[in-house]
Design a protein around this motif. Structure first.
Motif, PDB file in Angstrom:
ATOM      1  N   VAL A 179       0.839  -1.200   0.000  1.00 44.71           N
ATOM      2  CA  VAL A 179       0.000   0.000   0.000  1.00 44.71           C
ATOM      3  C   VAL A 179       0.872   1.247   0.000  1.00 44.71           C
ATOM      4  CG1 VAL A 179      -1.794   1.253   1.253  1.00 44.71           C
ATOM      5  CG2 VAL A 179      -1.764  -1.252   1.289  1.00 44.71           C
ATOM      6  N   GLY A 180       0.532   2.192  -0.874  1.00 46.99           N
ATOM      7  CA  GLY A 180       1.231   3.479  -0.876  1.00 46.99           C
ATOM      8  C   GLY A 180       2.559   3.472  -1.611  1.00 46.99           C
ATOM      9  N   SER A 181       2.949   2.309  -2.174  1.00 46.64           N
ATOM     10  CA  SER A 181       4.237   2.285  -2.879  1.00 46.64           C
ATOM     11  C   SER A 181       4.101   2.990  -4.227  1.00 46.64           C
ATOM     12  CB  SER A 181       4.723   0.849  -3.072  1.00 46.64           C
ATOM     13  OG  SER A 181       3.778   0.112  -3.813  1.00 46.64           O
TER      14      SER A 181
ATOM     15  N   GLY B  75       1.373  -3.775  -6.168  1.00 46.59           N
ATOM     16  CA  GLY B  75       0.096  -3.746  -5.460  1.00 46.59           C
ATOM     17  C   GLY B  75       0.159  -4.615  -4.226  1.00 46.59           C
ATOM     18  N   SER B  76      -1.026  -5.048  -3.766  1.00 43.16           N
ATOM     19  CA  SER B  76      -1.069  -5.817  -2.517  1.00 43.16           C
ATOM     20  C   SER B  76      -2.094  -6.934  -2.657  1.00 43.16           C
ATOM     21  CB  SER B  76      -1.423  -4.875  -1.362  1.00 43.16           C
ATOM     22  OG  SER B  76      -2.713  -4.328  -1.576  1.00 43.16           O
ATOM     23  N   GLY B  77      -2.575  -7.450  -1.540  1.00 39.88           N
ATOM     24  CA  GLY B  77      -3.577  -8.512  -1.587  1.00 39.88           C
ATOM     25  C   GLY B  77      -2.989  -9.790  -2.152  1.00 39.88           C
TER      26      GLY B  77
ATOM     27  N   HIS C  34      -1.669 -10.214  -5.028  1.00 36.45           N
ATOM     28  CA  HIS C  34      -0.647  -9.982  -6.053  1.00 36.45           C
ATOM     29  C   HIS C  34       0.726 -10.371  -5.514  1.00 36.45           C
ATOM     30  CE1 HIS C  34      -3.489  -6.861  -8.051  1.00 36.45           C
ATOM     31  NE2 HIS C  34      -3.840  -8.108  -8.279  1.00 36.45           N
TER      32      HIS C  34
ATOM     33  N   ARG D  39      -3.767  -1.686 -11.522  1.00 40.76           N
ATOM     34  CA  ARG D  39      -3.570  -0.774 -10.399  1.00 40.76           C
ATOM     35  C   ARG D  39      -4.717   0.251 -10.277  1.00 40.76           C
ATOM     36  NH1 ARG D  39      -2.099  -1.665  -7.140  1.00 40.76           N
ATOM     37  NH2 ARG D  39      -0.484  -0.306  -6.353  1.00 40.76           N
TER      38      ARG D  39
END
Lengths: 476, 145
Positions: free
Chosen positions: A131-133, A199-201, A203, A238
């Motif tokens: 997050v936030g990258s 991203g996250s989750g 991924h 994204r």
């Protein structure tokens, strides 16, 4: 899911006969065990999709199907524009063109075993995740428009990759028909600094070992062998794709009535393909596909740079790149004639069989590589498309393991730190900025990927080629 | 705000197979929307870790309360994504289908916030805004992560 509600056509094909406003049957392609494990919501959502105007043949669910938004995740449906067919933002999903690409490295397991930690650190430093990258690129308006039109071709021309990469990406790395003018300012704003981020989750970027070969000829065509080291990258479009999905889902939900479309679930929001709204979404969604292709291409470049630090002689070649959240115009044979259909695949992989024109020459005999992502503790698979899949489900196959447990339940059951340590003992190095994120993605929170892949093969959607085991996992 | 109303306010997460349900409960529709926003941010990180230093303002308009909730949450998701923010405090006013929201937070600091996951969007799944027989309002939906 209660099997008594279904008509068994074979061990891997189950029908929901049309009732009420269903225009076509629902067809679930999975083994008895996987069907039994599916949520009743899958039955409901497959049936709901079958009510949409212009749907052709059936509303399909892949072996990894689970409860989604309007469409089930693992849902496939094709629509004929000449029959009032629709395009659905919910049928594509928020993460437009989320997908997987796999790279061969030319390295063998023994080559990296002593330097695995160094490689993990190099990748962790190189790949913006979480997050936030932000990425290393900052796109101004002109760059943004060029990226949305050009996809991976834009990235390669900017120096992020090699021309041969493009032959091994669906649409040769560029989705035609993108209309960046239909991508909002807010969507562009969200993407300005996000090209080249994971991203996250769910991924990930994984360094994997080819643990088993099932089909030597196809494996040879894909240039993989047992104990080779490969890299797989799973991510999508994204913030730009998320914003497009959000905006059009909302607009289609409100506009459906004006198009006289009776939605059994507002999340099925859609518009006629041949309508101003449908055409605008198509143009924006295709731009988002290009965004995802560019994103994975830039991540590939960063991966190559990280490998070069540790293994200067390694040559990372793109095996293939598949998207599993899309709507694409394709030719298919229906009732003996060739028709152009808009095929929605929501959490489903295109799986063209051998000798399909779109395939690179080297893969023509084997069929399209189908990349099925597993979990950070189990396995992923490479399969190849079959000729039978065309008739089964418009050349489609599974896309992943699919969750079996909510994130909420997973964090109650697993501790991120303990999970990282346990996976380390199994020889899997996990790098993530969030231990809670790791717990939410615990391998035990997913379905058995082996069962999904077995069912995919049993249903003749794709054939197993190789099993991949994780060695290094970069998570957001 | 009286004590009873203050005590009634809360947020919670509810189960969804692949994603997360967010639910806000409050004495007023506005309070329920504010709590739903807190539930949204708690999907990302513990809101208690986020300093309410920077103010963002958003405006939404919808024909019904449910779409207004989705618009409100999606506006927050979009601002967090575009500005790398995480929010932790909210104030909402609603009148004639128009929502004006204020959200306070700070730029995400991974080392301090340990954000678990970003939210892709608020969905129409399990989307409900209603007043319970006890007078409390509930505002909820599933968010895609």
């Amino acid at each position: 899911m209660d099997l008594d509600r279904l008509t068994r056509k074979s061990d891997s094909e189950w029908w929901i006969p049309p009732t009420g406003t269903m225009r076509v049957p629902g067809v679930i392609l999975a083994t008895e065990q996987l069907v039994q494990e599916m949520d009743d919501k899958v039955f409901e959502q497959v049936s709901n999709v079958a009510t949409l105007p212009g749907i052709v043949k059936a509303s399909f669910a892949m072996p990894d199907a689970h409860w989604g938004y309007g469409f089930p995740i693992g849902g496939v449906a094709a629509f004929d524009p000449d029959q009032g067919g629709v395009i659905s933002a919910g049928g594509v999903g928020f993460d437009v063109s989320c997908g997987v690409r796999t790279l061969t490295t030319g390295l063998r397991l023994e080559d990296i075993s002593l330097r695995k930690q160094e490689l993990a650190h190099a990748l962790s430093r190189s790949i913006p995740a979480g997050v936030g990258s932000t990425g290393r690129l900052h796109l101004d308006e002109d760059d943004m428009t060029a990226m949305l039109c050009g996809g991976a071709q834009w990235a390669v021309h900017k120096g992020y990759g090699h021309l041969p990469d493009l032959e091994h990406i669906e649409e040769h790395g560029r989705m035609a028909g993108a209309q960046p003018e239909h991508v909002s300012q807010q969507a562009r704003k969200r993407m300005r600094d996000e090209v080249g981020t994971l991203g996250s989750g769910n991924h990930y970027l994984e360094v994997q070992q080819v643990a088993q070969i099932f089909d030597k000829e196809a494996a040879s065509a894909f240039e993989i062998h047992e104990n080779d080291v490969v890299v797989s990258i799973h991510c999508g479009s994204r913030g730009l794709g998320h914003q497009i999905g959000t905006e059009f889902l909302r607009e289609m939900a409100e506009a459906a009535a004006s198009y006289h479309i009776d939605l059994p679930d507002r999340e099925l929001a859609c518009a006629p393909i041949r309508s101003p709204l449908g055409e605008r979404y198509l143009g924006a969604m295709r731009a988002a596909i290009n965004c995802a292709l560019a994103n994975r291409q830039v991540l590939t470049h960063l991966t190559r740079q990280a490998f070069e630090e540790i293994f200067p002689d390694a040559e990372l070649k793109l095996l293939y790149d598949v998207s599993h959240n899309t709507c694409k115009l394709e030719s298919h044979r229906v009732d003996g004639r060739e028709v152009k259909l808009f095929v929605h695949r929501k959490g489903a992989t295109r799986a063209f069989g051998p000798r399909t024109a779109e395939l690179p020459d080297a893969y023509s005999a084997a069929g399209q590589p189908v990349l099925i992502g597993g979990t950070m503790g189990t396995a992923s698979y490479i399969l190849s498309g079959t000729s039978a899949s065309e008739q089964k489900a418009f050349s489609s196959a599974s896309h992943g393991a699919g969750r079996s447990m909510s994130r909420h339940a997973a964090t109650k059951r697993w501790n991120g730190r303990q999970l990282v340590d346990e996976l380390s003992r199994q020889g899997i190095t996990v790098k993530s900025p969030s231990l809670r994120g790791v717990a939410e993605e615990a391998p035990g929170a997913y379905k058995d990927v082996h069962a999904v892949v077995d069912a995919t093969e049993q249903a003749q959607l794709a054939r197993r080629v190789a099993k991949l085991l994780p060695l290094i996992v970069i998570k957001g | 705000m009286n004590l009873a109303a203050s005590l009634a306010r809360r947020w919670e997460h509810f189960e969804h197979a692949a994603d997360m349900g967010v639910r806000g409960i409050g004495a007023t529709r506005e309070a329920a929307f504010e709590e739903a926003a807190l539930a949204l941010c708690a999907v990302i990180t513990d809101p208690a870790l986020v300093r309410p230093d920077i103010l963002f303002e958003v405006d939404c308009h919808a024909t019904d309360d449910e779409l207004l909730l989705v618009d409100w949450l999606n506006a927050l998701i979009s601002e967090m994504s575009a500005h790398r923010m995480i929010f932790s405090k909210f104030a909402v006013t609603i009148s004639d289908g128009r929502l004006h929201g204020r959200a306070w937070g700070e730029i995400a600091v991974p080392a301090r916030h340990h954000p678990a996951v970003e939210v892709k969007g608020a969905t129409l799944t399990e989307l409900k805004v209603f007043q319970n027989p006890d007078g409390l309002w509930t505002a909820q939906c599933v968010v895609d992560v």
